[in-house]
Write a protein that holds these residues in place. Structure first.
Motif, PDB file in Angstrom:
ATOM      1  N   GLN A   1       0.873  -1.177   0.000  1.00 13.81           N
ATOM      2  CA  GLN A   1       0.000   0.000   0.000  1.00 13.81           C
ATOM      3  C   GLN A   1       0.904   1.220   0.000  1.00 13.81           C
ATOM      4  OE1 GLN A   1      -3.824   0.086   1.571  1.00 13.81           O
ATOM      5  NE2 GLN A   1      -3.564   2.002   2.684  1.00 13.81           N
ATOM      6  N   ILE A   2       0.877   1.944  -1.107  1.00  9.92           N
ATOM      7  CA  ILE A   2       1.787   3.065  -1.306  1.00  9.92           C
ATOM      8  C   ILE A   2       1.027   4.376  -1.151  1.00  9.92           C
ATOM      9  CG2 ILE A   2       3.311   4.207  -2.968  1.00  9.92           C
ATOM     10  CD1 ILE A   2       3.876   1.475  -4.184  1.00  9.92           C
ATOM     11  N   ASP A   3       1.639   5.304  -0.439  1.00 12.81           N
ATOM     12  CA  ASP A   3       1.022   6.621  -0.281  1.00 12.81           C
ATOM     13  C   ASP A   3       0.928   7.318  -1.630  1.00 12.81           C
ATOM     14  OD1 ASP A   3       0.831   6.393   2.521  1.00 12.81           O
ATOM     15  OD2 ASP A   3       2.934   6.966   2.724  1.00 12.81           O
ATOM     16  N   LEU A   4      -0.146   8.055  -1.832  1.00 12.58           N
ATOM     17  CA  LEU A   4      -0.320   8.805  -3.075  1.00 12.58           C
ATOM     18  C   LEU A   4       0.864   9.732  -3.296  1.00 12.58           C
ATOM     19  CD1 LEU A   4      -4.127   9.673  -2.798  1.00 12.58           C
ATOM     20  CD2 LEU A   4      -3.048   7.694  -3.889  1.00 12.58           C
ATOM     21  N   ASN A   5       1.307   9.840  -4.535  1.00 12.62           N
ATOM     22  CA  ASN A   5       2.438  10.678  -4.944  1.00 12.62           C
ATOM     23  C   ASN A   5       3.789  10.129  -4.505  1.00 12.62           C
ATOM     24  OD1 ASN A   5       0.596  12.631  -6.041  1.00 12.62           O
ATOM     25  ND2 ASN A   5       0.323  13.468  -3.973  1.00 12.62           N
ATOM     26  N   HIS A   6       3.839   8.870  -4.038  1.00  8.40           N
ATOM     27  CA  HIS A   6       5.114   8.300  -3.601  1.00  8.40           C
ATOM     28  C   HIS A   6       5.404   6.970  -4.279  1.00  8.40           C
ATOM     29  CE1 HIS A   6       6.032  11.225  -0.445  1.00  8.40           C
ATOM     30  NE2 HIS A   6       4.742  11.233  -0.175  1.00  8.40           N
ATOM     31  N   PHE A   7       4.791   6.736  -5.447  1.00  6.27           N
ATOM     32  CA  PHE A   7       4.978   5.451  -6.095  1.00  6.27           C
ATOM     33  C   PHE A   7       6.430   5.202  -6.474  1.00  6.27           C
ATOM     34  CE2 PHE A   7       5.442   2.758  -9.816  1.00  6.27           C
ATOM     35  CZ  PHE A   7       4.785   1.613  -9.398  1.00  6.27           C
ATOM     36  N   ALA A   8       7.073   6.157  -7.115  1.00  9.06           N
ATOM     37  CA  ALA A   8       8.438   5.949  -7.615  1.00  9.06           C
ATOM     38  C   ALA A   8       9.396   5.592  -6.484  1.00  9.06           C
ATOM     39  CB  ALA A   8       8.923   7.186  -8.363  1.00  9.06           C
ATOM     40  N   ASN A   9       9.300   6.295  -5.362  1.00 10.64           N
ATOM     41  CA  ASN A   9      10.192   6.016  -4.227  1.00 10.64           C
ATOM     42  C   ASN A   9       9.955   4.611  -3.681  1.00 10.64           C
ATOM     43  OD1 ASN A   9      11.383   8.525  -4.353  1.00 10.64           O
ATOM     44  ND2 ASN A   9      10.059   9.432  -2.786  1.00 10.64           N
ATOM     45  N   ALA A  10       8.682   4.245  -3.534  1.00  6.17           N
ATOM     46  CA  ALA A  10       8.348   2.934  -2.981  1.00  6.17           C
ATOM     47  C   ALA A  10       8.768   1.812  -3.928  1.00  6.17           C
ATOM     48  CB  ALA A  10       6.855   2.855  -2.686  1.00  6.17           C
ATOM     49  N   ALA A  11       8.520   1.997  -5.214  1.00  2.00           N
ATOM     50  CA  ALA A  11       8.899   0.975  -6.188  1.00  2.00           C
ATOM     51  C   ALA A  11      10.422   0.825  -6.262  1.00  2.00           C
ATOM     52  CB  ALA A  11       8.338   1.333  -7.565  1.00  2.00           C
ATOM     53  N   GLN A  12      11.123   1.949  -6.225  1.00  3.40           N
ATOM     54  CA  GLN A  12      12.586   1.911  -6.249  1.00  3.40           C
ATOM     55  C   GLN A  12      13.119   1.153  -5.036  1.00  3.40           C
ATOM     56  OE1 GLN A  12      14.703   3.030  -8.690  1.00  3.40           O
ATOM     57  NE2 GLN A  12      16.273   1.993  -7.468  1.00  3.40           N
TER      58      GLN A  12
ATOM     59  N   ALA B   1      15.222  -2.297  -5.172  1.00  4.67           N
ATOM     60  CA  ALA B   1      16.567  -2.203  -4.602  1.00  4.67           C
ATOM     61  C   ALA B   1      16.769  -3.233  -3.493  1.00  4.67           C
ATOM     62  CB  ALA B   1      16.813  -0.796  -4.063  1.00  4.67           C
ATOM     63  N   ALA B   2      15.691  -3.583  -2.787  1.00  4.00           N
ATOM     64  CA  ALA B   2      15.766  -4.562  -1.698  1.00  4.00           C
ATOM     65  C   ALA B   2      15.728  -6.004  -2.211  1.00  4.00           C
ATOM     66  CB  ALA B   2      14.630  -4.335  -0.711  1.00  4.00           C
ATOM     67  N   GLY B   3      15.607  -6.178  -3.533  1.00  2.52           N
ATOM     68  CA  GLY B   3      15.628  -7.515  -4.110  1.00  2.52           C
ATOM     69  C   GLY B   3      14.330  -7.990  -4.709  1.00  2.52           C
ATOM     70  N   GLY B   4      13.299  -7.131  -4.746  1.00  4.56           N
ATOM     71  CA  GLY B   4      12.034  -7.508  -5.365  1.00  4.56           C
ATOM     72  C   GLY B   4      12.220  -7.887  -6.822  1.00  4.56           C
ATOM     73  N   LYS B   5      11.506  -8.916  -7.271  1.00  2.38           N
ATOM     74  CA  LYS B   5      11.674  -9.426  -8.636  1.00  2.38           C
ATOM     75  C   LYS B   5      10.635  -8.899  -9.621  1.00  2.38           C
ATOM     76  CE  LYS B   5      15.147 -12.157  -7.604  1.00  2.38           C
ATOM     77  NZ  LYS B   5      16.500 -11.887  -8.124  1.00  2.38           N
ATOM     78  N   GLY B   6       9.472  -8.505  -9.109  1.00  4.15           N
ATOM     79  CA  GLY B   6       8.431  -8.041 -10.008  1.00  4.15           C
ATOM     80  C   GLY B   6       7.271  -7.449  -9.239  1.00  4.15           C
ATOM     81  N   MET B   7       6.469  -6.659  -9.927  1.00  2.00           N
ATOM     82  CA  MET B   7       5.379  -5.962  -9.262  1.00  2.00           C
ATOM     83  C   MET B   7       4.181  -5.847 -10.187  1.00  2.00           C
ATOM     84  SD  MET B   7       5.369  -2.013  -7.856  1.00  2.00           S
ATOM     85  CE  MET B   7       6.678  -2.280  -6.646  1.00  2.00           C
ATOM     86  N   ASN B   8       3.001  -6.164  -9.646  1.00  5.11           N
ATOM     87  CA  ASN B   8       1.756  -5.793 -10.306  1.00  5.11           C
ATOM     88  C   ASN B   8       1.337  -4.426  -9.789  1.00  5.11           C
ATOM     89  OD1 ASN B   8       0.586  -9.151 -10.331  1.00  5.11           O
ATOM     90  ND2 ASN B   8       1.083  -7.947 -12.127  1.00  5.11           N
TER      91      ASN B   8
END
Length: 301
Positions: A55-66, A70-77
């Motif tokens: 659950q990502i705060d509005l206007n903070h998608f890029a930071n959260a996805a990065q 960076a922590a090792g996530g392989k993919g995202m819907n």
């Protein structure tokens, strides 16, 4: 600085050593069935992976996805309201993501973030699975927003006879017709636009449609994009009505049933687009190992 998300809806890849970690990002996200669907795919294909929620705060998608990658996530819907943010976040876009103007699947390919859109392919596969033939048929799309744009390309590639985009604002519908004009010409499809109000006019609906798709958000608010007069003209015993909303019988579906049409919600589309994402991440060689329709039956039960 972004407030910390609720721990219940925050997936940190570092918390799952030895597992490939994926997640669905949205706001809100608690209702999402994607974790259940992907864990069932993983079980079918015998894949070691974890799929959680972000659950990502509005206007903070890029930071959260990065941070996730960076922590090792392989993919995202990616779901509402971040599909445009995901498009901008990706380093590279697939042709269908470019056409859709939105991204619902992020993956890592050769060190770069790759954006794709599996919504349209998911819809087409769900329709085919329900025995709906698209080639040579007349299709009416209600709505001209992101949901409609995301599926218009794959529908046109099925070579229907004609397709009409109906929207409250004719400007948005006309914009989609212009945007997809070349693709429609390639597949010899007559692509037109009209307003939702024009559907009340018998001149616009002088013969029933084979497929009517509700791509508006009206069903989320327990309403329908069309009135009873339009419904009486649009639906017939030979038509099929598809509402992209899932989880409840909608007013749109009730109108269609009253007109004698067959109906479906969008749960099958959700499962089928998830299957596409799963194969992007885990490899197309697993296509025979997963059974989306079996998962759909399990979800409905």
């Amino acid at each position: 600085m972004s407030p910390s998300p609720s721990p219940e809806f925050f997936t940190d890849p570092r918390d799952f050593p030895g597992l490939d970690v994926y997640a669905v990002a949205g706001n809100p996200i608690a209702h999402s069935k994607s974790p259940t669907i992907h864990q069932l795919f993983a079980k079918q294909a015998e894949q070691k992976m974890h799929y959680g929620r972000l659950q990502i705060d509005l206007n903070h998608f890029a930071n959260a996805a990065q941070s996730f990658f960076a922590a090792g996530g392989k993919g995202m819907n990616v779901t509402v309201p971040f599909k445009l943010d995901a498009r901008d976040f990706a380093d590279l876009l697939s042709p269908r993501a470019q056409l859709a103007g939105a991204v619902n699947t992020l993956s890592i390919q050769e060190g770069k973030i790759y954006g794709d859109n599996t919504d349209g392919a998911g819809l087409v596969r769900d329709l085919h699975a329900q025995g709906i033939e698209l080639q040579g048929k007349r299709i009416l799309m209600l709505g001209a927003g992101g949901a409609a744009r995301g599926v218009l390309g794959p529908l046109l590639e099925q070579s229907p006879k004609c397709m009409t985009v109906a929207n409250r604002s004719n400007a948005k519908a006309t914009e989609l017709v212009e945007l997809f004009g070349e693709l429609a010409k390639k597949y010899q499809v007559t692509l037109e636009s009209c307003t939702l109000a024009q559907l009340e006019d018998s001149g616009t609906t002088n013969s029933p449609w084979d497929l009517i798709i509700n791509a508006t958000a009206a069903s989320l608010g327990d309403s329908s994009p069309i009135g009873s007069q339009a419904a009486s003209k649009i639906f017939s015993p030979g038509s099929f009505a598809y509402d992209m909303v899932y989880g409840k019988p909608t007013l749109f579906m009730q109108q269609a049933l009253q007109g004698g049409a067959r109906v479906s919600d969008g749960l099958g589309m959700l499962v089928e687009q998830a299957a596409d994402a799963f194969l992007i991440w885990r490899g197309s060689n697993l296509s025979q190992a997963i059974d989306p329709r079996a998962i759909l039956v399990e979800l409905r039960s």
